[in-house]
Design a protein around this motif. Structure first.
Motif, mmCIF file in Angstrom:
data_model
loop_
_atom_site.group_PDB
_atom_site.id
_atom_site.type_symbol
_atom_site.label_atom_id
_atom_site.label_comp_id
_atom_site.label_asym_id
_atom_site.label_seq_id
_atom_site.Cartn_x
_atom_site.Cartn_y
_atom_site.Cartn_z
ATOM 1 N N SER A 55 12.310 19.194 -16.264
ATOM 2 C CA SER A 55 12.078 20.163 -15.485
ATOM 3 C C SER A 55 11.387 19.747 -14.026
ATOM 4 C CB SER A 55 11.950 21.574 -16.070
ATOM 5 O OG SER A 55 10.382 21.515 -16.093
ATOM 6 N N ALA A 56 10.833 19.124 -13.930
ATOM 7 C CA ALA A 56 9.984 18.715 -12.928
ATOM 8 C C ALA A 56 10.871 17.912 -12.069
ATOM 9 C CB ALA A 56 8.689 17.900 -13.029
ATOM 10 N N ILE A 57 11.602 16.767 -12.884
ATOM 11 C CA ILE A 57 12.462 16.080 -11.895
ATOM 12 C C ILE A 57 13.846 16.999 -11.372
ATOM 13 C CG2 ILE A 57 14.411 14.357 -12.255
ATOM 14 C CD1 ILE A 57 12.656 12.983 -14.510
ATOM 15 N N GLN A 58 14.289 17.964 -12.038
ATOM 16 C CA GLN A 58 15.243 19.036 -11.598
ATOM 17 C C GLN A 58 14.644 19.656 -10.340
ATOM 18 O OE1 GLN A 58 17.966 18.720 -12.722
ATOM 19 N NE2 GLN A 58 18.194 17.918 -14.588
ATOM 20 N N GLU A 59 13.551 20.090 -10.487
ATOM 21 C CA GLU A 59 12.786 20.667 -9.099
ATOM 22 C C GLU A 59 12.848 19.732 -8.081
ATOM 23 O OE1 GLU A 59 9.080 22.496 -10.141
ATOM 24 O OE2 GLU A 59 9.847 23.557 -11.840
ATOM 25 N N ASP A 60 12.478 18.199 -8.279
ATOM 26 C CA ASP A 60 12.502 17.315 -7.544
ATOM 27 C C ASP A 60 13.828 17.206 -6.711
ATOM 28 O OD1 ASP A 60 9.818 16.844 -7.934
ATOM 29 O OD2 ASP A 60 10.390 15.172 -9.388
ATOM 30 N N LYS B 231 2.869 12.006 -11.903
ATOM 31 C CA LYS B 231 2.207 12.837 -12.974
ATOM 32 C C LYS B 231 2.475 12.599 -14.300
ATOM 33 C CE LYS B 231 3.466 16.709 -10.784
ATOM 34 N NZ LYS B 231 3.734 18.222 -10.609
ATOM 35 N N ASN B 232 1.379 12.885 -15.189
ATOM 36 C CA ASN B 232 1.895 12.871 -16.722
ATOM 37 C C ASN B 232 2.153 14.255 -17.229
ATOM 38 O OD1 ASN B 232 1.437 10.319 -17.412
ATOM 39 N ND2 ASN B 232 -0.684 10.566 -17.259
ATOM 40 N N PHE B 233 3.083 14.383 -18.019
ATOM 41 C CA PHE B 233 3.512 15.696 -18.491
ATOM 42 C C PHE B 233 3.423 15.815 -19.953
ATOM 43 C CE2 PHE B 233 5.790 15.008 -14.412
ATOM 44 C CZ PHE B 233 5.829 16.059 -13.994
ATOM 45 N N GLY C 23 6.712 3.774 -9.242
ATOM 46 C CA GLY C 23 5.863 4.061 -10.009
ATOM 47 C C GLY C 23 5.171 2.528 -10.924
ATOM 48 N N TRP C 24 4.335 2.768 -11.502
ATOM 49 C CA TRP C 24 3.779 1.447 -12.514
ATOM 50 C C TRP C 24 4.750 1.364 -13.612
ATOM 51 C CZ3 TRP C 24 0.885 -0.965 -9.508
ATOM 52 C CH2 TRP C 24 -0.069 -0.257 -8.585
ATOM 53 N N ASN C 25 5.072 -0.008 -13.521
ATOM 54 C CA ASN C 25 6.106 -0.594 -14.519
ATOM 55 C C ASN C 25 5.447 -1.105 -15.911
ATOM 56 O OD1 ASN C 25 8.104 -1.917 -16.008
ATOM 57 N ND2 ASN C 25 8.660 -2.827 -14.056
ATOM 58 N N PRO C 26 5.628 0.095 -17.007
ATOM 59 C CA PRO C 26 4.801 -0.598 -18.276
ATOM 60 C C PRO C 26 5.115 -1.831 -18.630
ATOM 61 C CG PRO C 26 6.694 1.281 -18.513
ATOM 62 C CD PRO C 26 6.271 0.781 -17.079
ATOM 63 N N PHE C 27 6.547 -2.307 -18.576
ATOM 64 C CA PHE C 27 6.543 -3.777 -19.018
ATOM 65 C C PHE C 27 5.869 -4.693 -18.698
ATOM 66 C CE2 PHE C 27 9.158 -7.721 -18.805
ATOM 67 C CZ PHE C 27 9.638 -7.756 -20.327
ATOM 68 N N TYR C 28 5.212 -4.427 -17.166
ATOM 69 C CA TYR C 28 4.384 -5.504 -16.674
ATOM 70 C C TYR C 28 2.968 -4.948 -17.024
ATOM 71 C CZ TYR C 28 8.349 -7.968 -14.876
ATOM 72 O OH TYR C 28 9.585 -8.860 -14.816
ATOM 73 N N LYS C 29 2.525 -4.219 -17.996
ATOM 74 C CA LYS C 29 1.269 -3.874 -18.207
ATOM 75 C C LYS C 29 0.640 -3.124 -16.880
ATOM 76 C CE LYS C 29 -0.106 -6.875 -21.878
ATOM 77 N NZ LYS C 29 0.683 -7.863 -22.034
ATOM 78 N N ASP D 260 0.893 -1.107 0.128
ATOM 79 C CA ASP D 260 -0.214 0.057 -0.045
ATOM 80 C C ASP D 260 0.855 1.316 -0.148
ATOM 81 O OD1 ASP D 260 0.997 -0.312 2.558
ATOM 82 O OD2 ASP D 260 -0.929 0.312 3.340
ATOM 83 N N ILE D 261 2.137 1.135 -0.319
ATOM 84 C CA ILE D 261 2.990 2.389 -0.388
ATOM 85 C C ILE D 261 2.601 3.175 -1.609
ATOM 86 C CG2 ILE D 261 5.069 1.325 -1.577
ATOM 87 C CD1 ILE D 261 6.911 2.895 0.454
ATOM 88 N N SER D 262 2.319 4.624 -1.393
ATOM 89 C CA SER D 262 1.851 5.489 -2.578
ATOM 90 C C SER D 262 2.879 5.209 -3.636
ATOM 91 C CB SER D 262 1.882 6.810 -1.931
ATOM 92 O OG SER D 262 0.811 6.826 -0.907
ATOM 93 N N THR D 263 2.465 5.245 -4.840
ATOM 94 C CA THR D 263 3.458 5.655 -5.837
ATOM 95 C C THR D 263 3.717 7.141 -5.795
ATOM 96 O OG1 THR D 263 1.664 6.137 -7.478
ATOM 97 C CG2 THR D 263 2.679 3.789 -7.506
ATOM 98 N N GLY D 264 4.792 7.676 -6.448
ATOM 99 C CA GLY D 264 5.201 9.035 -6.408
ATOM 100 C C GLY D 264 6.761 9.180 -6.323
ATOM 101 N N ILE D 265 7.089 10.508 -5.854
ATOM 102 C CA ILE D 265 8.585 10.736 -5.977
ATOM 103 C C ILE D 265 8.661 10.989 -4.397
ATOM 104 C CG2 ILE D 265 10.434 12.324 -6.625
ATOM 105 C CD1 ILE D 265 8.755 10.774 -9.029
#
Ligand code: ADP
Ligand code: MG
Length: 156
Positions: free
Chosen positions: A119-124, A109-111, A68-74, A43-48
């Motif tokens: 730039s969001a990652i740089q701010e993170d 988030k989606n960008f 995050g959610w892993n697209p490789f595993y759909k 139940d750990i939240s996805t995110g940064i």
């Protein structure tokens, strides 16, 4: 809710991801194996998030981490990726990465563009650097966890 499991200690081998971090973003992210990811609280939240990281017996550095959610595993499995705020001379695939997650920044988030994502990652990264200098986060840099023998996994 994102903070409930923090601080969260984790240790595991660095495996190959999609190679997207460095190639597309210029921000390498060390991926944990599926097995290590499965050991995270479901139940750990996805995110940064942010915290401290060390490769093998190396120095402890600031890091930002995405769950995050892993697209490789759909998108049915999570992925956990650590960007260490340090310049390494070489890749460290196969090495043991030890981390403690101490704080949460934001949800996934989606960008609209790659530039917006970068730039969001740089701010993170800037936010992580600031937060980690505060005593409550700084104290975990010195945690015994980073000096334990390899292979032991400790969670509080
Ligand atoms: P992958 O998709 O295989 O994870 P990335 O492009 O995300 O590839 O690059 C991650 C790899 O880069 C890590 O596994 C590690 O070996 C290497 N690396 C070099 N510097 C760093 C860093 N500062 N933080 C994280 N990984 C790094
Ligand atoms: Mg990666």
């Amino acid at each position: 809710a994102a903070m409930r499991h923090l601080p969260y200690f984790c240790r595991g081998k660095v495996v190959k991801g999609f190679g997207r971090g460095s190639r597309e973003l210029g921000i390498p992210t060390a991926n944990f194996s599926e097995q290590v990811v499965e050991s995270f609280p479901s139940d750990i939240s996805t995110g940064i998030y942010y915290g401290w990281a060390c490769v093998g017996n190396g120095d402890v550095h600031k890091m930002v981490l995405s769950i995050g959610w892993n697209p490789f595993y759909k998108n049915i499995k999570k992925s956990v990726e650590t960007h260490i705020i340090h310049t390494f001379k070489e890749d460290f695939y196969g090495e043991i990465l030890s981390i403690v997650i101490t704080g949460y920044i934001r949800p996934e988030k989606n960008f609209d563009s790659l530039e917006a994502l970068i730039s969001a990652i740089q701010e993170d990264i800037e936010e992580a650097k600031r937060q980690l200098d505060l005593p409550e986060h700084l104290k975990l840099k010195e945690d015994n966890f980073f000096h334990l023998p390899e292979g032991e996994i400790v969670n509080h």
